[in-house]
Design a protein around this motif. Structure first.
Motif, mmCIF file in Angstrom:
data_model
loop_
_atom_site.group_PDB
_atom_site.id
_atom_site.type_symbol
_atom_site.label_atom_id
_atom_site.label_comp_id
_atom_site.label_asym_id
_atom_site.label_seq_id
_atom_site.Cartn_x
_atom_site.Cartn_y
_atom_site.Cartn_z
ATOM 1 N N HIS A 255 0.839 -1.198 0.000
ATOM 2 C CA HIS A 255 0.000 0.000 0.000
ATOM 3 C C HIS A 255 0.878 1.254 0.000
ATOM 4 C CE1 HIS A 255 -3.389 2.642 0.976
ATOM 5 N NE2 HIS A 255 -2.621 3.198 1.882
ATOM 6 N N TYR A 256 1.907 1.252 0.842
ATOM 7 C CA TYR A 256 2.870 2.357 0.884
ATOM 8 C C TYR A 256 4.014 1.996 -0.051
ATOM 9 C CZ TYR A 256 0.256 3.865 4.964
ATOM 10 O OH TYR A 256 -0.747 4.273 5.806
ATOM 11 N N SER A 257 3.952 2.497 -1.274
ATOM 12 C CA SER A 257 4.880 2.019 -2.293
ATOM 13 C C SER A 257 6.149 2.851 -2.364
ATOM 14 C CB SER A 257 4.200 1.991 -3.665
ATOM 15 O OG SER A 257 3.840 3.296 -4.071
ATOM 16 N N GLY A 258 7.251 2.164 -2.611
ATOM 17 C CA GLY A 258 8.555 2.801 -2.746
ATOM 18 C C GLY A 258 9.641 1.753 -2.660
ATOM 19 N N ALA A 259 10.648 1.880 -3.490
ATOM 20 C CA ALA A 259 11.701 0.865 -3.541
ATOM 21 C C ALA A 259 12.357 0.641 -2.188
ATOM 22 C CB ALA A 259 12.754 1.271 -4.574
ATOM 23 N N ASP A 260 12.571 1.705 -1.439
ATOM 24 C CA ASP A 260 13.289 1.610 -0.164
ATOM 25 C C ASP A 260 12.370 1.422 1.036
ATOM 26 O OD1 ASP A 260 15.710 1.963 -1.510
ATOM 27 O OD2 ASP A 260 15.574 4.136 -1.380
ATOM 28 N N LEU A 261 11.074 1.332 0.800
ATOM 29 C CA LEU A 261 10.150 1.084 1.897
ATOM 30 C C LEU A 261 9.985 -0.422 2.099
ATOM 31 C CD1 LEU A 261 7.337 3.710 1.225
ATOM 32 C CD2 LEU A 261 9.088 3.778 3.006
ATOM 33 N N PRO A 262 9.642 -0.854 3.313
ATOM 34 C CA PRO A 262 9.438 -2.285 3.523
ATOM 35 C C PRO A 262 8.191 -2.753 2.787
ATOM 36 C CG PRO A 262 8.753 -1.051 5.454
ATOM 37 C CD PRO A 262 9.425 -0.069 4.541
ATOM 38 N N VAL A 263 8.223 -3.983 2.302
ATOM 39 C CA VAL A 263 7.044 -4.516 1.632
ATOM 40 C C VAL A 263 5.966 -4.766 2.684
ATOM 41 C CG1 VAL A 263 7.880 -6.918 1.741
ATOM 42 C CG2 VAL A 263 6.153 -6.282 0.057
ATOM 43 N N ASP A 264 4.780 -4.227 2.419
ATOM 44 C CA ASP A 264 3.649 -4.449 3.317
ATOM 45 C C ASP A 264 2.535 -5.151 2.554
ATOM 46 O OD1 ASP A 264 1.405 -2.504 2.429
ATOM 47 O OD2 ASP A 264 3.103 -1.147 2.592
ATOM 48 N N SER A 265 1.553 -5.631 3.269
ATOM 49 C CA SER A 265 0.352 -6.252 2.693
ATOM 50 C C SER A 265 0.603 -7.606 2.037
ATOM 51 C CB SER A 265 -0.327 -5.308 1.675
ATOM 52 O OG SER A 265 -0.624 -4.069 2.271
ATOM 53 N N ALA A 266 1.789 -8.168 2.196
ATOM 54 C CA ALA A 266 2.039 -9.516 1.685
ATOM 55 C C ALA A 266 1.340 -10.525 2.587
ATOM 56 C CB ALA A 266 3.543 -9.803 1.648
ATOM 57 N N THR A 267 0.742 -11.546 2.000
ATOM 58 C CA THR A 267 0.152 -12.608 2.803
ATOM 59 C C THR A 267 1.267 -13.441 3.434
ATOM 60 O OG1 THR A 267 0.105 -14.255 1.021
ATOM 61 C CG2 THR A 267 -1.782 -12.732 1.181
ATOM 62 N N TRP A 268 0.903 -14.274 4.399
ATOM 63 C CA TRP A 268 1.897 -15.167 5.005
ATOM 64 C C TRP A 268 2.491 -16.096 3.940
ATOM 65 C CZ3 TRP A 268 2.594 -20.416 5.330
ATOM 66 C CH2 TRP A 268 3.535 -20.865 6.262
ATOM 67 N N PHE A 269 1.663 -16.560 3.024
ATOM 68 C CA PHE A 269 2.130 -17.484 1.986
ATOM 69 C C PHE A 269 3.126 -16.807 1.043
ATOM 70 C CE2 PHE A 269 -2.027 -19.120 3.291
ATOM 71 C CZ PHE A 269 -1.689 -20.440 3.611
ATOM 72 N N GLU A 270 2.889 -15.538 0.712
ATOM 73 C CA GLU A 270 3.829 -14.806 -0.142
ATOM 74 C C GLU A 270 5.146 -14.575 0.580
ATOM 75 O OE1 GLU A 270 0.563 -12.269 -2.784
ATOM 76 O OE2 GLU A 270 1.288 -11.495 -0.871
ATOM 77 N N ALA A 271 5.058 -14.256 1.875
ATOM 78 C CA ALA A 271 6.281 -14.057 2.656
ATOM 79 C C ALA A 271 7.084 -15.360 2.738
ATOM 80 C CB ALA A 271 5.927 -13.570 4.060
#
Length: 423
Positions: A255-271
């Motif tokens: 949701h908060y997009s940017g190359a240097d930002l942490p990836v958010d909104s990933a499901t447990w399966f994607e992680a």
């Protein structure tokens, strides 16, 4: 729906509305170029549309309508960097309720602040004899009006549309949210253009024994019990979007997009899939708390109180109603990893910024019968354990012992992750 379909859909909508709205809200030159641009988009002639929107923008450089049209056209042409500049300009504007306008009467250069109550009002024609409605219709057609509340006067008035030009102030909320989605779309492509990333830095932990849980915490954090772990390595920072996309492609859910930002909104399966592709895995809950504590026994890894500069949580800039008005940490949402002090193990954002997925299933009673050595977590259940608190959390959720749980398929813009390795 892909971006090309979105551009066509938006162009169709605006073209349908052009005769109703544009004559009153834009100058004649702008109307001409926008109409041509919309037609070009519908015909798939994006190069021509780009030129027409650019001409319209010369007449009104601050128009969200024109900036949006040009940005969408540049996305269709895969000119992502140019689109980004236009999108940033719109996002720098304030979102509005879509009803705040400036009213320009003919011959006046100074606009009057007003609220647009009704866009189209047609008062009945004034006649002295009802028979004139049938016998003499010339010049007797209803005249479209705006119903406007003039803020300075504090008065509601009906104003003939031909007598004024209105200009919307700010960006309507619905449009603003659409621009935010375009921003995420563009950022994904710009991140992809950066190519592969260097391997994430990891910190080697020697393992050992520690006291897990908290006697002062919630029931699920009790009882406090001793746990001993074998050596392992853990990512120094939360996984960034640049790192995520270098492995997972354009499937960046943040949701908060940017190359240097942490990836958010990933499901447990994607992680989990991301970590596995790198020969790593998600940490067990015990590994996560051992790493977060860094050898401390205090409530937080920096002590027993929060002053506001230790981690990213819901401060005065936060949009949640749980925000702490007296504290400002500098970020309304996520922060680039590493902006707050590291814990004693040299790990960053183990409290705040994003809560983090672990490998364990949640069992509220697991601490009562957890094995002492390398506890693997409970049997499969319905939710996975999440640790660490986040940008939307109150300070209490930053505690090293705090436990939470979420359905593994859930997307949450307050959850990220980091990986571990046993070797």
């Amino acid at each position: 729906m892909n971006i090309f379909s979105k551009v066509l859909l938006n162009a169709s909508f605006y073209l349908a509305m052009v005769c109703l709205i544009l004559p009153q809200t834009l100058q004649a030159g702008e109307q001409k170029w926008i109409a041509k641009a919309d037609l070009a988009v519908m015909d798939g002639k994006y190069g021509e549309a780009e030129q027409y929107f650019a001409e319209a923008l010369k007449a009104d450089p601050e128009s969200p309508r024109i900036l949006r049209g040009l940005a969408e056209t540049k996305i269709a042409l895969k000119k992502y960097q140019e689109a980004k500049l236009l999108i940033d300009k719109i996002l720098a504007m304030s979102p509005s309720n879509g009803r705040d306008v400036l009213v320009f009467f003919k011959g006046e250069s100074q606009g009057l602040e007003a609220e647009l109550v009704d866009e189209l009002v047609t008062p009945p024609p004034r006649t002295n004899d009802n028979m004139r409605n049938y016998l003499d219709t010339k010049g007797n057609d209803p005249i479209p009006h705006y119903r406007l509340f003039f803020k300075k006067k504090g008065k509601m008035e009906l104003v003939p549309q031909k007598a004024v030009r209105i200009k919307y102030q700010g960006v309507p909320r619905r449009v603003y949210e659409h621009i935010e989605e375009l921003n995420r779309e563009v950022n994904r492509h710009l991140i992809a253009a950066q190519g592969s990333q260097k391997p994430a830095e990891m910190v080697a932990l020697k393992g050992g024994c520690f006291r897990m849980g908290s006697a002062e915490g919630m029931p699920v954090e009790q009882p406090v019990h001793e746990v001993c772990l074998s050596p392992f390595k853990i990512d120094k920072f939360e996984v960034t979007q640049a790192e995520f996309q270098s492995i997972m492609g354009l499937d960046n859910p943040s949701h908060y997009s940017g190359a240097d930002l942490p990836v958010d909104s990933a499901t447990w399966f994607e992680a989990e899939r991301y970590c596995k592709k790198l020969g790593k895995r998600l940490p067990t809950e015990a590994e996560w708390e051992f790493a977060a504590r860094g050898g401390t026994t205090t409530t937080f890894y920096w002590g027993n109180t929060v002053k506001g500069k230790e981690a990213n949580f819901c401060d005065k800039n936060c949009v949640m109603n749980t925000r702490v008005e007296s504290i400002e940490d500098g970020y309304a949402g996520t922060a680039p990893p590493g902006k707050f002090p590291a814990n004693p193990h040299g790990l960053y954002d183990m409290a705040g910024n994003l809560a983090e997925w672990t490998n364990d299933w949640m069992d509220e009673n697991y601490y009562r019968n957890s094995p002492k050595d390398n506890p693997p977590g409970s049997h499969p259940a319905t939710a996975k354990v999440v640790r660490g608190g986040s940008w939307e959390s109150t300070a209490g959720f930053l505690r090293s012992s705090n436990r939470a749980a979420y359905w593994p398929k859930m997307r949450n813009n307050a959850i990220g992750f980091r990986c571990v390795s046993s070797s």
